[in-house]
Design an enzyme around this catalytic site. Structure first.
Site, mmCIF file in Angstrom:
data_model
loop_
_atom_site.group_PDB
_atom_site.id
_atom_site.type_symbol
_atom_site.label_atom_id
_atom_site.label_comp_id
_atom_site.label_asym_id
_atom_site.label_seq_id
_atom_site.Cartn_x
_atom_site.Cartn_y
_atom_site.Cartn_z
ATOM 1 N N ARG A 17 12.318 -6.803 8.483
ATOM 2 C CA ARG A 17 11.200 -5.957 8.063
ATOM 3 C C ARG A 17 11.601 -5.146 6.835
ATOM 4 O O ARG A 17 12.772 -5.095 6.473
ATOM 5 C CB ARG A 17 10.741 -5.051 9.217
ATOM 6 C CG ARG A 17 11.874 -4.276 9.886
ATOM 7 C CD ARG A 17 11.500 -2.912 10.307
ATOM 8 N NE ARG A 17 11.028 -2.106 9.203
ATOM 9 C CZ ARG A 17 11.803 -1.544 8.293
ATOM 10 N NH1 ARG A 17 13.116 -1.691 8.283
ATOM 11 N NH2 ARG A 17 11.282 -0.808 7.325
ATOM 12 N N GLY A 18 10.588 -4.471 6.255
ATOM 13 C CA GLY A 18 10.819 -3.777 4.989
ATOM 14 C C GLY A 18 10.520 -4.813 3.903
ATOM 15 O O GLY A 18 11.053 -5.937 3.950
ATOM 16 N N ALA A 19 9.651 -4.428 2.953
ATOM 17 C CA ALA A 19 9.138 -5.419 1.992
ATOM 18 C C ALA A 19 10.231 -6.171 1.224
ATOM 19 O O ALA A 19 10.142 -7.386 1.036
ATOM 20 C CB ALA A 19 8.196 -4.714 1.023
ATOM 21 N N ARG A 60 3.110 -11.911 7.090
ATOM 22 C CA ARG A 60 2.637 -10.520 6.988
ATOM 23 C C ARG A 60 1.869 -10.398 5.676
ATOM 24 O O ARG A 60 2.372 -10.800 4.632
ATOM 25 C CB ARG A 60 3.817 -9.527 7.045
ATOM 26 C CG ARG A 60 4.483 -9.507 8.422
ATOM 27 C CD ARG A 60 5.434 -8.336 8.558
ATOM 28 N NE ARG A 60 4.726 -7.085 8.795
ATOM 29 C CZ ARG A 60 5.324 -5.896 8.799
ATOM 30 N NH1 ARG A 60 6.613 -5.801 8.546
ATOM 31 N NH2 ARG A 60 4.634 -4.797 9.038
ATOM 32 N N CYS A 124 9.145 6.445 7.379
ATOM 33 C CA CYS A 124 9.450 5.050 7.719
ATOM 34 C C CYS A 124 10.891 4.711 7.317
ATOM 35 O O CYS A 124 11.739 5.610 7.235
ATOM 36 C CB CYS A 124 8.460 4.106 7.037
ATOM 37 S SG CYS A 124 8.526 2.416 7.665
ATOM 38 N N ASP A 193 5.303 -1.076 -0.198
ATOM 39 C CA ASP A 193 5.020 -2.472 0.151
ATOM 40 C C ASP A 193 4.294 -3.142 -0.995
ATOM 41 O O ASP A 193 4.412 -4.343 -1.199
ATOM 42 C CB ASP A 193 4.182 -2.551 1.430
ATOM 43 C CG ASP A 193 5.108 -2.678 2.622
ATOM 44 O OD1 ASP A 193 5.685 -1.662 3.011
ATOM 45 O OD2 ASP A 193 5.293 -3.812 3.106
ATOM 46 N N ASN A 203 1.896 1.639 1.447
ATOM 47 C CA ASN A 203 3.151 1.810 2.189
ATOM 48 C C ASN A 203 2.821 2.163 3.643
ATOM 49 O O ASN A 203 1.644 2.291 4.011
ATOM 50 C CB ASN A 203 4.012 2.895 1.522
ATOM 51 C CG ASN A 203 5.437 2.889 2.028
ATOM 52 O OD1 ASN A 203 6.101 1.855 2.065
ATOM 53 N ND2 ASN A 203 5.933 4.037 2.446
ATOM 54 N N LYS A 204 3.846 2.312 4.445
ATOM 55 C CA LYS A 204 3.686 2.553 5.888
ATOM 56 C C LYS A 204 2.595 3.569 6.190
ATOM 57 O O LYS A 204 2.505 4.602 5.528
ATOM 58 C CB LYS A 204 5.039 3.021 6.446
ATOM 59 C CG LYS A 204 5.084 3.285 7.938
ATOM 60 C CD LYS A 204 4.599 2.128 8.767
ATOM 61 C CE LYS A 204 5.330 0.828 8.501
ATOM 62 N NZ LYS A 204 4.623 -0.357 9.060
ATOM 63 N N LYS A 229 7.425 -5.439 -6.341
ATOM 64 C CA LYS A 229 6.432 -4.861 -5.435
ATOM 65 C C LYS A 229 5.073 -4.691 -6.116
ATOM 66 O O LYS A 229 4.095 -4.313 -5.475
ATOM 67 C CB LYS A 229 6.897 -3.488 -4.934
ATOM 68 C CG LYS A 229 8.262 -3.456 -4.284
ATOM 69 C CD LYS A 229 8.221 -3.993 -2.894
ATOM 70 C CE LYS A 229 9.540 -3.868 -2.171
ATOM 71 N NZ LYS A 229 9.891 -2.529 -1.778
HETATM 72 C C1 RUB Z 1 8.200 -0.814 5.910
HETATM 73 C C2 RUB Z 1 7.730 0.112 4.837
HETATM 74 C C3 RUB Z 1 8.701 0.416 3.734
HETATM 75 C C4 RUB Z 1 8.471 -0.575 2.573
HETATM 76 C C5 RUB Z 1 9.584 -0.488 1.540
HETATM 77 O O1 RUB Z 1 7.173 -1.276 6.755
HETATM 78 O O2 RUB Z 1 6.601 0.546 4.814
HETATM 79 O O3 RUB Z 1 8.525 1.702 3.253
HETATM 80 O O4 RUB Z 1 8.409 -1.896 3.064
HETATM 81 O O5 RUB Z 1 10.804 -0.877 2.099
HETATM 82 P P1 RUB Z 1 7.531 -2.321 7.914
HETATM 83 P P2 RUB Z 1 12.011 -1.432 1.190
HETATM 84 O O6 RUB Z 1 8.620 -1.732 8.736
HETATM 85 O O7 RUB Z 1 6.244 -2.482 8.661
HETATM 86 O O8 RUB Z 1 7.950 -3.620 7.251
HETATM 87 O O9 RUB Z 1 12.326 -0.355 0.204
HETATM 88 O O10 RUB Z 1 13.116 -1.654 2.178
HETATM 89 O O11 RUB Z 1 11.543 -2.695 0.557
#
Ligand code: RUB
Length: 309
Positions: A17-19, A60, A124, A193, A203-204, A229
């Protein structure tokens, strides 16, 4: 398809998870798929790659870095399977390297916005936001962090674990305590995201509330976002889809059965308007949200060409 199906499942269930991590995992799965595909026919190979890309795309809907990664890897060249495979491997490797480097670079650029003694609020878990905070701390800045739980999936627990491991004094609070603590905060930092062409941030869920509370308290909001992004398709007027996840994440099916007149909704993301954002920190520099179009034109131009712009 084994590697693709495995990765798709991990993304869907949020094991990955995390974009940024989602995008890198998809690029890596496409590379593995290209390497394991047996056919000698280029049209068969193309079909297989398309199917793999579709499977990953469907996992997703909100993180724009996922389609950006998939398009980056699958616009391969080559008139033989061998050449096409080589092109995919090299694009996937390049994507992953660029993305990892971007997170590091965002850390260095964003850390300059943090002053000694700052209290930072984050929401988040964002690897890019954590990179900024830990870089500032490693530079010797005496900082503290307030991190929200981020219900229902509690990604805030990952954030506090990473900040604690880095030695940073951190306070975990429930999401609804955001505004209560905002008056003490010096800087708010979140990940992304997706960024639209007008500079809006997706974002979250809860990020827009944090932005509102920060705006009210005159606290700057810094967004940590790789150029991957940014969403080229928003130039065409396309909207970024907000993922709605299962109500099971909020309330068990059993409990819901006893609540005959209750509907549980579970949107995973929300949209923060550009006027609440101070700066978007990318690997190519910290920009005001109004400059989103320039980032799309200069760094995702290959996508615009494919879209016919
Ligand atoms: C994660 C989220 C993060 C972004 C950025 O949502 O909202 O703030 O994805 O993350 P989820 P990063 O847990 O539903 O995927 O900086 O790691 O890309």
């Amino acid at each position: 398809m084994q590697s693709v199906l495995k990765t798709a499942k991990k993304i869907r269930t949020m094991e990955i998870r995390g974009a940024g991590a989602i995008a890198r995992a998809a690029a890596s799965a496409l590379k593995e798929h290209a390497l394991s595909t047996k056919t000698d026919s280029l049209s068969e190979f193309n079909k297989e790659m398309k199917k793999a890309a579709q499977t990953l795309l469907k996992t997703r809907p909100t993180a724009v870095s996922l389609p950006n990664a998939i398009r980056f890897v699958t616009r391969y060249q080559g008139d033989t399977v061998e050449k096409a495979r080589k092109s995919i491997v090299s694009s996937a490797d390049e994507f992953i390297k660029r993305s990892e480097k971007a997170v590091e670079q965002i850390g260095k650029i964003g850390a300059k916005r943090i002053r000694d003694g700052d209290l930072i609020m984050t929401h988040c878990h964002s690897a890019a936001a954590v990179s900024i905070i830990t870089t500032a701390f490693k530079q010797g800045k005496n900082i503290r962090v307030i991190a929200t739980e981020s219900r229902p999936m509690m990604q805030g627990h990952i954030t506090v674990q990473q900040l604690s491991d880095a030695g940073i004094p951190t306070t975990l609070v429930v999401d609804s305590a955001m505004r209560y603590y905002m008056q003490d905060v010096d800087l708010a930092i979140v990940g992304a995201d997706a960024i639209g062409v007008n500079g809006c941030l997706v974002n979250k869920i809860g990020t827009s509330q944090l932005a509102l509370a920060a705006h009210e308290a005159r606290v700057n909001l810094l967004v940590a976002a790789e150029t991957f992004k940014f969403s080229p398709r928003t130039i065409f007027g396309e909207l970024i889809e907000i993922e709605e996840r299962s109500p099971d994440e909020v309330l068990s099916a059993q409990k819901r059965k006893s609540l005959k007149n209750v509907t549980v909704r579970n949107p995973a993301f929300d949209v923060t308007p550009p006027e609440y954002i101070d700066l978007i920190c990318t690997e190519v520099g910290a920009i005001p949200p109004e400059m989103a179009y320039i980032i799309i034109r200069d760094y995702l131009g290959w996508e615009l060409e494919e879209l016919g712009i």
